[in-house]
Design a protein around this motif. Structure first.
Motif, PDB file in Angstrom:
ATOM      1  N   CYS A 159       0.790  -1.233   0.000  1.00 43.72           N
ATOM      2  CA  CYS A 159       0.000   0.000   0.000  1.00 43.72           C
ATOM      3  C   CYS A 159       0.825   1.287   0.000  1.00 43.72           C
ATOM      4  N   LYS A 160       2.035   1.268   0.536  1.00 44.22           N
ATOM      5  CA  LYS A 160       2.901   2.446   0.678  1.00 44.22           C
ATOM      6  C   LYS A 160       2.302   3.541   1.552  1.00 44.22           C
ATOM      7  N   SER A 161       1.329   3.191   2.410  1.00 47.21           N
ATOM      8  CA  SER A 161       0.710   4.220   3.244  1.00 47.21           C
ATOM      9  C   SER A 161       0.611   3.828   4.716  1.00 47.21           C
ATOM     10  N   GLY A 162       1.357   2.814   5.133  1.00 45.61           N
ATOM     11  CA  GLY A 162       1.402   2.449   6.544  1.00 45.61           C
ATOM     12  C   GLY A 162       0.215   1.664   7.053  1.00 45.61           C
ATOM     13  N   ILE A 163      -0.541   1.052   6.154  1.00 45.02           N
ATOM     14  CA  ILE A 163      -1.759   0.342   6.555  1.00 45.02           C
ATOM     15  C   ILE A 163      -1.605  -1.173   6.486  1.00 45.02           C
ATOM     16  N   CYS A 164      -0.943  -1.701   5.461  1.00 44.83           N
ATOM     17  CA  CYS A 164      -0.958  -3.152   5.214  1.00 44.83           C
ATOM     18  C   CYS A 164       0.104  -3.937   5.968  1.00 44.83           C
ATOM     19  N   SER A 188       3.062  -4.802   4.801  1.00 42.64           N
ATOM     20  CA  SER A 188       3.909  -5.600   3.901  1.00 42.64           C
ATOM     21  C   SER A 188       5.383  -5.223   3.996  1.00 42.64           C
ATOM     22  N   CYS A 189       5.673  -3.990   4.320  1.00 42.50           N
ATOM     23  CA  CYS A 189       7.059  -3.514   4.380  1.00 42.50           C
ATOM     24  C   CYS A 189       7.601  -3.498   5.809  1.00 42.50           C
ATOM     25  N   GLU A 190       6.934  -4.195   6.713  1.00 43.62           N
ATOM     26  CA  GLU A 190       7.389  -4.263   8.106  1.00 43.62           C
ATOM     27  C   GLU A 190       8.797  -4.838   8.155  1.00 43.62           C
ATOM     28  N   CYS A 243       7.895   1.973   4.418  1.00 44.56           N
ATOM     29  CA  CYS A 243       7.191   2.930   3.553  1.00 44.56           C
ATOM     30  C   CYS A 243       6.908   4.255   4.243  1.00 44.56           C
ATOM     31  N   MET A 244       6.951   4.268   5.574  1.00 44.35           N
ATOM     32  CA  MET A 244       6.603   5.467   6.336  1.00 44.35           C
ATOM     33  C   MET A 244       7.748   5.969   7.201  1.00 44.35           C
ATOM     34  N   SER A 245       8.964   5.469   6.964  1.00 42.84           N
ATOM     35  CA  SER A 245      10.099   5.816   7.816  1.00 42.84           C
ATOM     36  C   SER A 245      11.152   6.630   7.075  1.00 42.84           C
ATOM     37  N   PHE A 246      11.595   7.701   7.741  1.00 45.96           N
ATOM     38  CA  PHE A 246      12.700   8.523   7.259  1.00 45.96           C
ATOM     39  C   PHE A 246      13.928   8.231   8.113  1.00 45.96           C
ATOM     40  N   ALA A 247      15.092   8.145   7.501  1.00 44.31           N
ATOM     41  CA  ALA A 247      16.343   7.958   8.240  1.00 44.31           C
ATOM     42  C   ALA A 247      16.686   9.238   8.995  1.00 44.31           C
TER      43      ALA A 247
END
Length: 96
Positions: A42-47, A49-51, A80-84
């Protein structure tokens, strides 16, 4: 702004190293722009998948509709929702 973020990540048993020019983009977006195949949906912090597990460094997790407070306290993030926020980041997509 952090310049030249060194990132190491593990996915599907392989370890990858790369340098992101800066931290203007979220981690998932930056890795995708470099043609790394990392999990997402989703790229929006909901699903979720990118955990992944943050093993080293600091990030800012913006939106999060998936992880519990306990999971966050254990170092889990959504790429998807994280900045370094630091120059060295180490994450593991396999360790979830």
């Amino acid at each position: 702004m952090v310049e030249a973020v060194n990132i190491e990540f593990q996915f599907n048993g392989e370890v990858f190293h790369t340098v992101l020019p800066d931290n203007r983009n979220k981690i998932l977006q930056s890795l995708s722009m470099q043609n790394f195949k990392v999990p997402f949906s989703c790229k929006s912090g909901i699903c979720g998948s990118c955990e992944c597990q943050l093993l080293e460094g600091d990030v800012e997790l913006l939106e999060n509709e998936y992880l519990t407070e306990r999971e966050e306290s254990q170092g889990k993030i959504l790429a998807c929702m994280s900045f370094a926020l630091s120059q060295n980041i180490k994450i593991d997509f396999d360790k979830i």
